[in-house]
Design a protein around this motif. Structure first.
Motif, PDB file in Angstrom:
ATOM      1  N   ASP A  60       0.646  -1.151  -0.096  1.00 29.00           N
ATOM      2  CA  ASP A  60       0.131  -0.147  -0.054  1.00 29.00           C
ATOM      3  C   ASP A  60       0.907   1.157   0.027  1.00 29.00           C
ATOM      4  OD1 ASP A  60      -2.896  -1.259   1.126  1.00 29.00           O
ATOM      5  OD2 ASP A  60      -1.181  -2.255   1.782  1.00 29.00           O
ATOM      6  N   TRP A  76       1.432   2.353  -7.309  1.00 30.38           N
ATOM      7  CA  TRP A  76       2.494   1.831  -8.180  1.00 30.38           C
ATOM      8  C   TRP A  76       2.098   1.991  -9.826  1.00 30.38           C
ATOM      9  CZ3 TRP A  76       5.893  -2.053  -6.678  1.00 30.38           C
ATOM     10  CH2 TRP A  76       6.104  -2.237  -5.179  1.00 30.38           C
ATOM     11  N   ASN A  77       3.368   1.958 -10.510  1.00 29.27           N
ATOM     12  CA  ASN A  77       3.191   2.125 -11.937  1.00 29.27           C
ATOM     13  C   ASN A  77       2.939   0.711 -12.657  1.00 29.27           C
ATOM     14  OD1 ASN A  77       3.699   4.766 -11.817  1.00 29.27           O
ATOM     15  ND2 ASN A  77       5.941   4.415 -12.066  1.00 29.27           N
ATOM     16  N   ASP A 137      -2.507   2.295  -5.466  1.00 36.44           N
ATOM     17  CA  ASP A 137      -2.776   3.234  -6.660  1.00 36.44           C
ATOM     18  C   ASP A 137      -1.430   4.139  -7.193  1.00 36.44           C
ATOM     19  OD1 ASP A 137      -3.008   4.730  -4.285  1.00 36.44           O
ATOM     20  OD2 ASP A 137      -4.163   6.219  -5.222  1.00 36.44           O
TER      21      ASP A 137
END
Length: 462
Positions: free
Chosen positions: A93, A98-99, A96
């Protein structure tokens, strides 16, 4: 030993493939929902050690997650190196940010890693760095280059404080007998500038809870008349530092080791660009305790940081509420001579004492550990220095780290042996953060360097 480079080149694709498969397993020790994945990872490590040439490998049960133990004893009269690492990882966590998915490893080229880097949770901390030792072992056994005895102890609870490791070590002293402990869970100053970590900070980790009214209240009907736990908690936290960012807990600095001007001058010789540091973090200024440089603040000085804070309504839209409770998680990084249990008690007493009327405060200690300093004048350090010099072409720089590996002090206490921290990670690896990664070049360089440590250490001990 000169064949190590060609061996790595011939097996590069397999080395990467094996690590990628390991990184696909979400071995998150902090979340019980991933229990089966953590246990599966232990099985994978067991098989990997067997394939690398260990004569005996076992999964040792604990009250929590198991420890994978392996060994290859070639001659009891030769030195024994104990390799420590961990197979559990931090939660990924916030997802959102993370690429790419944290447990679907991808190789991407970056400015720093034109040869590519593996992006995945655990890539650098610590699966990638731990697996370097497994592959170095494979090389040494397959090529008949192993010069001494080797033992492996790979645990699954490092990211939750190594809760059961102390008991295991204390009850298995004979099994774990060694001459030196080797760990790669640290980093280097730069990709082309090797360094050896000679100091680690200790850690005290606590959770605080502030309770006000017995239920959530309407902020219009009760606002201004009842203590708001969130407001109170933020004020209490803010009071933990003074105007110079000095921690205000009474007695906190009583045992802090103050380095001499000469020692600080030696530290300052390490290459460091403040502008590059700020640019990498996208900040316009650094921040910290007055009177110390950035590298001193994050290594030789203690700190207190809020790691998480929550309470009330945080969903979409508005909800006018005074929460009944507010919470925060707080970590304190400690320097040598500060006892983590003593600091935890100092924090608890102080935090409870500053609570205003109208609220109740609860402090729950989680875990901690002592700081550690490695001497630079013993055979383990000398062998590590020679190994880096062999593969990098330059003498490594001794460096104190701001991180904590609490079990290092425990190892010396229980096993009586020193630890060498041969890390190959970089500050930019984003460990514990979204988009964690590990340069392929760093991974392979570690596999190349580690066998030289064994060679030089054995020679120095003979």
């Amino acid at each position: 030993m000169q064949s190590i480079k060609s061996y790595i080149l011939d097996n590069k694709d397999r080395f990467l493939s094996e690590l990628i498969d390991l990184l696909k397993i979400p071995s998150i020790s902090a979340d019980s929902a991933y229990k089966n994945d953590v246990l599966k990872t232990a099985d994978v490590i067991k098989t990997s050690l067997e394939n690398a040439g260990c004569d005996h490998v076992e999964i040792c049960e604990t009250e929590g997650y198991p420890i994978v133990y392996g060994e290859k004893i070639i001659d009891k009269n030769l030195p024994t190196v104990l390799v420590y690492g961990h197979y559990d990882v931090q939660p990924p966590d916030p997802l959102d940010l993370w690429n790419s998915p944290p447990f679907k490893p991808v190789i991407q080229k970056t400015d720093l890693h034109p040869e590519g880097a593996i992006f995945a949770r655990g890539a650098s901390d610590d699966k990638g760095q731990m697996y370097m030792h497994v592959k170095a072992m494979e090389y040494m056994t397959s090529q008949n280059e192993l010069p001494c005895n080797v033992k492996f102890m790979i645990e699954g609870e490092e990211e939750v404080g190594s809760v059961n490791l102390g008991k295991f070590v204390a009850s298995n002293r004979d099994k774990l007998t060694n001459d030196v402990i080797l760990i790669s869970d640290t980093g280097m100053i730069a990709k082309d500038i090797p360094s050896i970590t000679t100091g680690l900070r200790g850690l005290s980790y606590v959770e605080v809870e502030v309770t006000g009214p017995n239920r959530d209240l309407h902020s219009g009907l009760y606002g201004g008349a009842v203590a708001n736990p969130i407001n109170v908690l933020t004020k209490m936290i803010a009071s933990l530092h003074d105007e110079n960012n000095h921690i205000s807990i009474p007695g906190f600095y009583d045992k802090v080791e103050n380095l001499s001007d000469n020692e600080r001058a030696e530290m300052a010789k390490a290459p460091f660009s403040l502008d590059a540091y700020k640019k990498a973090l996208d900040i316009d200024a650094v921040y910290g305790e007055k009177g110390y440089t950035t590298n001193e603040r994050n290594s030789i000085r203690p700190t207190l940081d809020v790691n998480g804070i929550w309470g009330g309504y945080t969903g979409e839209g508005a909800k006018t509420v005074i929460a009944s409770k507010a919470y925060a998680k707080i970590s304190m990084r400690l320097v040598p001579h500060q006892d983590w249990e003593e600091i935890t008690e100092l924090f608890k007493s102080h935090f409870e004492s500053i609570a205003p009327a109208g609220v109740k405060v609860k402090v729950t200690p989680h875990h901690g550990g002592q700081g550690y300093v490695t001497p630079t004048n013993f055979d383990g350090y000398k062998a590590a220095s020679m190994a880096y010099e062999k593969t990098f072409g330059m003498t490594p720089i001794p460096e104190r780290s701001g991180g904590s590996i609490p079990i290092v002090a425990l190892f010396e206490q229980e096993l009586g042996s020193k630890t060498i921290l041969m890390g190959f990670g970089l500050d930019s690896d984003a460990i514990h953060s979204p988009n964690e990664h590990f340069g392929i070049g760093n991974y392979l360089k570690g596999i190349e360097t580690i066998p030289w440590f064994y060679k030089y250490y054995t020679e120095l001990k003979s």
